[in-house]
Write an enzyme that holds these catalytic residues in place. Sequence first.
Site, PDB file in Angstrom:
ATOM      1  N   SER A 250     -16.533 -38.523  -1.932  1.00 32.30           N
ATOM      2  CA  SER A 250     -16.863 -37.349  -2.924  1.00 32.30           C
ATOM      3  C   SER A 250     -18.324 -36.767  -2.298  1.00 32.30           C
ATOM      4  O   SER A 250     -18.766 -36.717  -1.285  1.00 32.30           O
ATOM      5  CB  SER A 250     -16.775 -37.831  -4.398  1.00 32.30           C
TER       6      SER A 250
ATOM      7  N   ASP B 161      -6.885 -31.961  -3.389  1.00 37.31           N
ATOM      8  CA  ASP B 161      -8.108 -32.201  -3.910  1.00 37.31           C
ATOM      9  C   ASP B 161      -8.910 -30.930  -4.318  1.00 37.31           C
ATOM     10  O   ASP B 161      -9.122 -30.187  -3.491  1.00 37.31           O
ATOM     11  CB  ASP B 161      -9.065 -32.979  -2.927  1.00 37.31           C
TER      12      ASP B 161
END
Length: 515
Positions: free
Chosen positions: A168, A444
């Site tokens: 991330s 995602d």
Amino acid sequence: MRGLPIPLGELTKKVTTSAAREGAVAVYPEYNLSVPIDHFHNDTKYEPHSNGSFPLRYWFDAQFYKPGGPVFVLSGGETSGEDRLPFLEKGIVHEIAKATDGLGVILEHRYYGSSLPTPDFSTENLRFLTTEQALADTAYFARHVEFEGLEDVDFSPENVPWIAYGGSYAGSFVAFLRVVYPDVFFAAISSSGVPAAIWDYWEYYEAARLFGPGECPETQGKLVNVADKILMDEDNNAKYAAKLKALFGMGETSDDADFASAVGAGISLLQSYNWDPAISSDGFFKYCDAITSDENQFPEQEPKRADVEEIITAAGYADELDPLADRMLNMIGTHFQNLHSGAQSQDEYFRTSDASLYARDGPDETWRLWPYQVCTEWGFLQTGSGAPDDILPMISRLIDLEYSTRICRDAFNISEPANTDAINKYGAFDISYPRLAWVDGEWDPWRAAGVQALSQPPRESTPSEPVILIDDAVHHWDENGVFPNETRPGVPPKAVKDTMEEMREFVKAWLEEWK
């Protein structure tokens, strides 16, 4: 990573500690290395400068280490480093260290956990909370750390290959490490990395719109549009606003945007879906199942049917009362399941502005940290207003930049957009470097800010710069792991196991280059 705004009831909520984290904390002792508070004395944005230092916290596991093996360091990112310890025990760090005779490390990010450069989190003292300073911390760490019990080993980057991994925010962070400090970090793996800082990141919800199951995206778009037609068309529909809020049990909510943000939140649960049952939530799919059912799943909401049909008709969807009435009743029912219960009213819990709260800046006010990074450098404001006119956004268009930046103005006195150039100077969508790998999940929500965004031309995967897209996966699915006795059919899924094997192989190939 969390977008703004954040309801105050969630902003101040105490984070629960997982059993996996508690177990790992008991296994691994913590250490600290003294690092400079300010690495850039020639940069005026850090004035007044500091000559001080602070303890940067880390953990390591040398059970697989053999002379000549690499140091595999996981960047902690925007949370306490303790949250990353399960990856040292049974996740990505464990797997790569085991495969390469390496030493595994978890390194905390400045300002998070106990790695505190300043006595409080006042806006002035947060000036050292930049990605640039944290990158310099990590390079300093690699050059100066000595590992207890291995003091006779020279782990300097000139003598031992250092490989960085992150997921991330930390995924983009380690990619920047490879670009900025290539003499320190021999290689890096970015999982769900977001190297492109984007101020208005409306694309966050595109993953749900494009990959959501069945009729869920279309239904969500229409129901959100119903609310928008009522709340944004004051000339024709103002008389229905109070009734709409009351249907959702939020009649006392004073701010229309706070209301809209709360009632459409089910669609944001996609990011919480993971193959690992220890951390996964299937809330996104349960929500989608509910709002696409053509029968009311919540009998206690049935008395509201006439009012629901009136609202839908006023919003211009009279021709779609069947099935929208049942689907809106189901949206109301799922929202009631998640309504706040406690001393706070719904208005107090879901509102996004509070001068007295935002004035608090002690070292316990950890809610200030990631929003500060958002407001100053990263952006990623997840709006509905930014969506093009030709699509129905997954969240309300009332969620706009003005609303989303309340915390920037009220907590930090920042009224200008974030300086995303401070991040995008590292390459953004075009970032590339030898021995820099990218791993992403197909579904995602953060993919749109990464090198495998659908807006970007497909990248060729090479041995030097591997590019992996995990089918039907969400956010850094390669990071988690399970103990041998926890495996069972589908856990981990084949796509994740194949990705892990590919990662082990290209890391071994990189290490051959070092030799």
